[in-house]
Design a protein around this motif. Structure first.
Motif, PDB file in Angstrom:
ATOM      1  N   ALA A 186       1.631  -2.301   2.071  1.00 33.56           N
ATOM      2  CA  ALA A 186       3.065  -2.063   1.877  1.00 33.56           C
ATOM      3  C   ALA A 186       3.420  -2.031   0.393  1.00 33.56           C
ATOM      4  O   ALA A 186       4.223  -1.198  -0.037  1.00 33.56           O
ATOM      5  CB  ALA A 186       3.885  -3.117   2.613  1.00 33.56           C
ATOM      6  N   GLN A 187       2.811  -2.903  -0.391  1.00 29.81           N
ATOM      7  CA  GLN A 187       3.113  -2.928  -1.825  1.00 29.81           C
ATOM      8  C   GLN A 187       2.721  -1.604  -2.491  1.00 29.81           C
ATOM      9  O   GLN A 187       3.491  -1.030  -3.265  1.00 29.81           O
ATOM     10  CB  GLN A 187       2.395  -4.090  -2.500  1.00 29.81           C
ATOM     11  N   LEU A 188       1.520  -1.118  -2.191  1.00 29.91           N
ATOM     12  CA  LEU A 188       1.081   0.150  -2.782  1.00 29.91           C
ATOM     13  C   LEU A 188       1.910   1.315  -2.261  1.00 29.91           C
ATOM     14  O   LEU A 188       2.268   2.222  -3.011  1.00 29.91           O
ATOM     15  CB  LEU A 188      -0.401   0.393  -2.491  1.00 29.91           C
ATOM     16  N   LEU A 189       2.201   1.284  -0.976  1.00 30.20           N
ATOM     17  CA  LEU A 189       2.950   2.387  -0.380  1.00 30.20           C
ATOM     18  C   LEU A 189       4.392   2.421  -0.875  1.00 30.20           C
ATOM     19  O   LEU A 189       4.969   3.502  -1.039  1.00 30.20           O
ATOM     20  CB  LEU A 189       2.887   2.292   1.142  1.00 30.20           C
ATOM     21  N   GLN A 190       4.975   1.265  -1.171  1.00 33.79           N
ATOM     22  CA  GLN A 190       6.319   1.241  -1.755  1.00 33.79           C
ATOM     23  C   GLN A 190       6.303   1.894  -3.127  1.00 33.79           C
ATOM     24  O   GLN A 190       7.214   2.642  -3.483  1.00 33.79           O
ATOM     25  CB  GLN A 190       6.839  -0.199  -1.852  1.00 33.79           C
ATOM     26  N   ARG A 191       5.253   1.630  -3.865  1.00 35.31           N
ATOM     27  CA  ARG A 191       5.119   2.235  -5.200  1.00 35.31           C
ATOM     28  C   ARG A 191       4.948   3.753  -5.073  1.00 35.31           C
ATOM     29  O   ARG A 191       5.550   4.519  -5.811  1.00 35.31           O
ATOM     30  CB  ARG A 191       3.935   1.601  -5.926  1.00 35.31           C
ATOM     31  N   ALA A 192       4.127   4.188  -4.101  1.00 34.57           N
ATOM     32  CA  ALA A 192       3.906   5.620  -3.886  1.00 34.57           C
ATOM     33  C   ALA A 192       5.205   6.305  -3.461  1.00 34.57           C
ATOM     34  O   ALA A 192       5.529   7.395  -3.955  1.00 34.57           O
ATOM     35  CB  ALA A 192       2.825   5.833  -2.829  1.00 34.57           C
ATOM     36  N   LEU A 193       5.953   5.667  -2.576  1.00 37.00           N
ATOM     37  CA  LEU A 193       7.210   6.261  -2.119  1.00 37.00           C
ATOM     38  C   LEU A 193       8.241   6.313  -3.239  1.00 37.00           C
ATOM     39  O   LEU A 193       9.005   7.272  -3.343  1.00 37.00           O
ATOM     40  CB  LEU A 193       7.759   5.498  -0.908  1.00 37.00           C
ATOM     41  N   ALA A 194       8.259   5.301  -4.096  1.00 40.18           N
ATOM     42  CA  ALA A 194       9.184   5.320  -5.231  1.00 40.18           C
ATOM     43  C   ALA A 194       8.855   6.477  -6.172  1.00 40.18           C
ATOM     44  O   ALA A 194       9.755   7.118  -6.721  1.00 40.18           O
ATOM     45  CB  ALA A 194       9.126   3.996  -5.987  1.00 40.18           C
ATOM     46  N   ALA A 195       7.570   6.776  -6.326  1.00 42.62           N
ATOM     47  CA  ALA A 195       7.153   7.871  -7.197  1.00 42.62           C
ATOM     48  C   ALA A 195       7.371   9.234  -6.540  1.00 42.62           C
ATOM     49  O   ALA A 195       7.606  10.222  -7.233  1.00 42.62           O
ATOM     50  CB  ALA A 195       5.686   7.707  -7.581  1.00 42.62           C
ATOM     51  N   GLU A 196       7.279   9.276  -5.214  1.00 39.70           N
ATOM     52  CA  GLU A 196       7.438  10.523  -4.456  1.00 39.70           C
ATOM     53  C   GLU A 196       8.427  10.277  -3.316  1.00 39.70           C
ATOM     54  O   GLU A 196       8.044  10.220  -2.151  1.00 39.70           O
ATOM     55  CB  GLU A 196       6.090  10.980  -3.886  1.00 39.70           C
TER      56      GLU A 196
END
Length: 184
Positions: free
Chosen positions: A34-44
């Motif tokens: 979830a932490q990595l995916l939140q970062r990915a979603l914030a970027a995209e």
């Protein structure tokens, strides 16, 4: 552009974070995913795949309200996405809203009437709704001073839990925003 590490931030780009998040989710480490995916979603922020995978990770990490919000965003953008309706229904059920769960799961079943997982989830949501037909948390018989039952105590088969832990989309449709027409 590759980011440099900053106070524990992951290296790489949004796609790298998404792939590592997917892998962590497959390995059962939902909170880290979830932490990595939140970062990915914030970027995209427009990435449907990142949003759906993050919603699955949050669900697995027992953050049902957050998962519910993300699945709801997908359904708002793509009302015919049966899998997002299914995830939204399960998250609603786990959040203590069986009435909303029945609504969303009924739509998912209508879209894919032969999907065993969808039908089983709908039966469970209807059973929870029968306990408290007005739709709030199913608390019949639970004194107010006792905490709500944990999610693992709710009447949802373990196979449904596994469904959000890495099942492939059964329709085989290419992911709208995955590189190279990748199937999710």
């Amino acid at each position: 552009m590759t980011e440099t590490p900053d106070h524990g931030a992951p290296t790489g780009e949004a796609y790298d974070w998404f792939r590592r998040g997917e892998e962590l989710l497959r390995q059962g480490n939902a909170a880290a995913a979830a932490q990595l995916l939140q970062r990915a979603l914030a970027a995209e922020p427009g990435s449907r795949a990142a949003r759906e995978t993050l919603a699955r990770a949050l669900f697995d990490a027992q953050q049902y309200e957050e998962a519910r919000q993300l699945f709801a965003q997908i359904v708002a953008d793509h009302p015919s996405d049966d899998y997002a309706l299914f995830g939204l229904g399960l998250a609603a059920l786990r959040s203590g809203d069986p009435k909303a769960a029945v609504e969303h799961l009924s739509l998912a079943v209508a879209m894919k009437p032969h999907d065993h997982h969808y039908a089983t989830a709908l039966r469970n949501a209807r059973a929870q709704n029968a306990v408290d037909p007005v739709g709030g948390p199913a608390t019949a018989g639970v004194p107010e001073d006792e905490p709500m039952p944990r999610s693992s105590d709710l009447n949802v088969p373990s196979e449904l839990e596994e469904l959000l832990r890495g099942i492939e989309r059964s329709d085989g449709a290419p992911d709208d925003d995955a590189p190279n027409g990748e199937v999710r």
